[in-house]
Design a protein around this motif. Structure first.
Motif, mmCIF file in Angstrom:
data_model
loop_
_atom_site.group_PDB
_atom_site.id
_atom_site.type_symbol
_atom_site.label_atom_id
_atom_site.label_comp_id
_atom_site.label_asym_id
_atom_site.label_seq_id
_atom_site.Cartn_x
_atom_site.Cartn_y
_atom_site.Cartn_z
ATOM 1 N N GLU A 120 -2.133 6.278 0.569
ATOM 2 C CA GLU A 120 -1.954 4.848 0.291
ATOM 3 C C GLU A 120 -2.965 4.011 1.071
ATOM 4 O O GLU A 120 -3.447 2.983 0.588
ATOM 5 C CB GLU A 120 -0.517 4.435 0.669
ATOM 6 C CG GLU A 120 -0.151 3.045 0.176
ATOM 7 C CD GLU A 120 1.120 2.514 0.824
ATOM 8 O OE1 GLU A 120 1.984 3.324 1.200
ATOM 9 O OE2 GLU A 120 1.220 1.281 0.960
ATOM 10 N N GLU B 245 -5.935 4.410 1.528
ATOM 11 C CA GLU B 245 -7.249 4.310 0.877
ATOM 12 C C GLU B 245 -7.373 3.028 0.061
ATOM 13 O O GLU B 245 -8.474 2.521 -0.154
ATOM 14 C CB GLU B 245 -7.468 5.510 -0.056
ATOM 15 C CG GLU B 245 -7.786 6.800 0.676
ATOM 16 C CD GLU B 245 -7.877 7.991 -0.260
ATOM 17 O OE1 GLU B 245 -7.591 7.830 -1.468
ATOM 18 O OE2 GLU B 245 -8.214 9.091 0.219
ATOM 19 N N ASN B 246 -6.223 2.517 -0.404
ATOM 20 C CA ASN B 246 -6.264 1.330 -1.268
ATOM 21 C C ASN B 246 -6.633 0.059 -0.514
ATOM 22 O O ASN B 246 -7.333 -0.795 -1.026
ATOM 23 C CB ASN B 246 -4.892 1.121 -1.932
ATOM 24 C CG ASN B 246 -4.502 2.319 -2.767
ATOM 25 O OD1 ASN B 246 -5.369 3.016 -3.283
ATOM 26 N ND2 ASN B 246 -3.216 2.571 -2.872
ATOM 27 N N GLN B 247 -6.103 -0.079 0.706
ATOM 28 C CA GLN B 247 -6.241 -1.341 1.393
ATOM 29 C C GLN B 247 -6.719 -1.198 2.841
ATOM 30 O O GLN B 247 -7.727 -1.783 3.230
ATOM 31 C CB GLN B 247 -4.878 -2.054 1.364
ATOM 32 C CG GLN B 247 -4.959 -3.525 1.626
ATOM 33 C CD GLN B 247 -3.584 -4.180 1.586
ATOM 34 O OE1 GLN B 247 -2.554 -3.516 1.511
ATOM 35 N NE2 GLN B 247 -3.566 -5.493 1.659
#
Lengths: 310, 233
Positions: free
Chosen positions: A208, A210-212
Motif C-alpha cells: 500500500e 507504494e501508492n502514496q
C-alpha cells in the motif's frame, strides 16, 4: 539511492562470482564483510547508513532474564559484526530499551550504532521525561533519531523534537506508523512538516505504501525505515513450504527472508528495513540480504508475480 | 485516544511464548518457598468451604481477598509488568477485587457462608462441584504447565498466579450459592484478556481460560434460574 546497485543478467554473473566467495561457499554460517554491506543515503544530510537495521519489537522484551539477555547480546553482536547500524526501539516494547542498553553496554557501545527510539505518550512534559528515560535505559547521551510512535500527540511532540534538534540534542526526527494505520494523516505530515525520517510497514504482500507514502518520501527527501518486513513472521511461514525460484540466485538470495528483504531495500525510496530476530543465525541470514546485487524494476515485478502465485 | 484505539490485539502482545514461560519459572524461583504457604492457603480454603467451621464466611472472604491481592501485587505489579506494561492495570484490577471481596465479606458475611447454612436442593450438587473446582485449582492446576511442554518450575499456584486464583474463586462461588455477582465481573474480564493472550501464544492455557469462562457463565445462569424459582414460589 544508487541505481548502480541494480543489475541486469549480463552483469549478474560477474557480480555473483565476486560475491559468492563472501556468501555462498564459506562456512555454514553467513560470512559477512561489513564494508560490502549495501548502504543507503539519508536524503537530508547525505549521511550513509546500512540498508538493514534491527527492530526490537517482542524480540528484545526479555525482562530481567539473564540467560535471554546474554542471548540477545549475541544477536546484537552478530548485527554489528555484520556491519549493521540502525537499532530501533520504543517505550511501548516493554523492557526492550532496557535490554538493548544492557546489550550495548556488554558490547562497549559499538561504533556503528545509529540509535533510534520513539516517544509514545500524550502531553509534552510526559514526552520529554519519556525520552530522557529512554536515553538512560539505552545508556547513551543522545539519540541519532527520535520518532513519534504511531502519531501519538504528534503536534505536541513534533514541536519538542524540532526544538531538541535545534539544540543538538538529537540528530534526526521523524514519525512512525505500522500496518497501514492512519496513512492519510501520515502523508499530510510528510508533506507539510519539516522531518527527516518516516517509518511504516512495507513488504511484498503489503505494498500500500507504494501508492502514496513512498512517492511522497522520495519527493520530499525523507529517509524511510520499513518495519515488519516479514509481516510479523507470517510471510516466512507462508512461503516456507515453497521453493525459492531458481532466478532468486541472480540477486544473491538463498533463503526466503533474504528474498523478502531484498525486495524491500531495493525500492529506491527505502533507506533501511528493520527485521527483528532473537537468533544469531537468523540475524546473520538477514544481514546477508544487504550484500550483493539488488533486484531492478523488472526483477521486482517478477518477485511480486511469483509470490502472488504461491 | 484515537491513536491508542487503533492497535490490534496482536500489537499489544509484547513478548514471545518462550519469554512468557521463562518468566513464570523466574517468578517461582524468586518466591520460593512461598509456594508451600500458597498450597497450605489453598487447602485451607477447600477445608473451610467443605467443613464450614465457625466464622467460615470471614475465613473464606479473607483467604480470597489475600489471594487476589497477593497475585495482583506480586505477580502483576512486581513481576509481569517487567515484560508487559498492561500488567500494571491487571495488578490494580486484582487489588480492587481483593478489596471488594473483603468489604463484601465484612458487610454481608451471610453471603460468604457456604450454602447459607447447609446443603439444600438444588445447590447440594453444585456445592460438591464447587469443592471439586477448588481442589482442581489448588492441586491439579500446577501440573497444567506440563501440557504446554514446560517444566514444573513454572507451575501456577493458587494465590500466587492469576488463573488458579480465579478458578478457586469460582469454586467458592458454587459453594456459597449467594456470592454477589458483582464479584465475578473482574474475574470474567481478566479471564477473557488472558484467554486472548494465551491463545496468541498458542498455550494450552487458552483452553483452561475457556473452561474458566464456561464455569463462570454456568454459575451465573444457575443463579438467575435459582432466583427466578425462588421468586415464583
Amino acid at each position: 539511492m544508487s541505481h548502480s546497485l541494480f543489475v541486469n543478467r549480463r552483469d549478474f554473473v560477474k557480480t555473483l562470482l565476486a560475491s559468492c566467495s563472501a556468501i555462498s561457499f564459506a562456512t555454514p554460517a553467513w560470512s559477512l564483510t561489513p564494508s560490502s554491506l549495501i548502504k543507503k543515503t539519508i536524503p537530508k544530510t547525505g549521511e550513509q547508513i546500512p540498508s538493514l537495521g534491527m527492530g526490537s519489537w517482542i524480540t528484545f522484551n526479555v525482562g530481567p532474564d539473564t540467560q535471554l539477555r546474554l542471548d540477545r547480546t549475541k544477536v546484537l553482536k552478530a548485527f554489528f559484526d555484520a556491519g549493521g547500524g540502525l537499532v530501533d526501539s520504543s517505550p511501548m516494547y516493554g523492557s526492550s530499551e532496557e535490554v538493548i542498553g544492557h546489550c550495548l553496554e556488554q558490547l562497549a557501545f559499538p561504533k556503528g550504532l545509529f540509535s533510534a527510539t520513539k516517544v509514545w505518550t500524550p502531553l509534552k512534559s510526559r514526552g520529554i521525561s519519556q525520552m530522557e528515560n529512554s536515553m538512560k535505559l539505552w545508556g547513551i547521551k543522545r539519540f541519532d533519531l527520535l520518532q513519534i510512535h504511531n502519531l501519538v500527540d504528534w503536534k505536541t511532540h513534533l514541536a519538542t523534537l524540532k526544538d531538541m534538534k535545534e539544540k543538538g540534542l538529537v540528530r534526526y526526527i521523524g514519525i512512525t506508523t505500522s500496518h497501514g494505520r492512519r496513512h492519510g494523516e501520515f502523508a499530510q505530515i510528510m508533506k507539510t512538516q519539516d522531518i527527516d525520517f518516516v517509518q511504516f510497514t512495507y513488504n511484498i504482500d503489503d505494498r500500500e505504501a507504494e501508492n502514496q507514502l513512498l512517492p511522497i518520501a522520495q519527493d520530499k527527501g525523507l529517509a524511510v525505515i520499513i518495519n515488519r518486513p516479514f509481516q510479523r513472521g507470517s510471510l516466512i511461514d507462508r512461503f516456507a513450504a515453497h521453493p525459492l525460484p531458481e532466478w532468486a540466485s541472480q540477486i544473491g538470495c538463498k533463503t526466503w527472508p533474504q528474498f523478502l528483504l531484498k525486495f524491500i531495500i531495493s525500492h529506491p525510496a527505502v533507506t533501511c528495513a528493520i527485521p527483528a530476530t532473537s537468533q544469531v543465525s537468523h540475524m546473520q541470514e538477514n544481514m546477508a540480504a544487504a550484500l550483493g546485487p539488488l533486484p531492478d524494476e523488472n526483477m521486482r515485478a517478477r518477485m511480486i508475480t511469483y509470490c502472488n502465485s504461491l | 485516544m484515537e491513536t491508542y484505539l487503533d492497535y490490534s490485539l496482536q500489537d499489544l502482545l509484547l513478548f514471545s511464548s518462550k519469554v512468557y514461560f521463562r518468566s513464570l519459572i523466574l517468578y517461582n524461583a524468586k518466591l520460593w518457598p512461598a509456594q508451600i504457604l500458597a498450597l497450605f492457603a489453598g487447602l485451607s480454603l477447600l477445608w473451610v468451604c467443605y467443613k464450614q467451621p465457625r466464622y467460615a464466611s470471614y475465613l473464606i472472604g479473607t483467604l480470597l481477598a489475600l489471594a487476589w491481592t497477593i497475585s495482583g501485587t506480586l505477580f502483576h505489579l512486581s513481576h509481569f509488568q517487567e515484560i508487559n506494561w498492561l500488567a500494571i492495570a491487571y495488578g490494580w484490577m486484582f487489588i480492587v477485587q481483593g478489596f471488594l471481596i473483603l468489604i463484601w465479606c465484612i458487610s454481608q458475611p451471610e453471603k460468604f457462608h457456604p450454602l447459607n447454612g447447609g446443603p439444600k436442593e438444588p445447590w447440594n450438587k453444585w456445592f460438591l462441584f464447587g469443592n471439586l473446582v477448588i481442589l482442581l485449582a489448588v492441586c491439579a492446576f500446577p501440573f497444567i504447565t506440563l501440557l504446554d511442554g514446560q517444566p514444573l518450575q513454572g507451575a501456577q499456584l493458587f494465590a500466587l498466579f492469576p488463573a488458579p486464583t480465579i478458578l478457586a474463586t469460582l469454586g467458592v462461588a458454587y459453594c456459597l450459592a449467594k456470592l454477589p455477582l458483582m464479584l465475578l465481573v473482574i474475574p470474567l474480564i481478566y479471564a477473557l484478556i488472558d484467554f486472548i493472550t494465551t491463545n496468541m501464544l498458542n498455550s494450552i492455557m487458552s483452553y483452561i481460560y475457556l473452561m474458566i469462562m464456561g464455569i463462570l457463565v454456568l454459575y451465573v445462569i444457575i443463579r438467575i434460574k435459582s432466583n427466578r424459582k425462588n421468586n415464583t414460589q
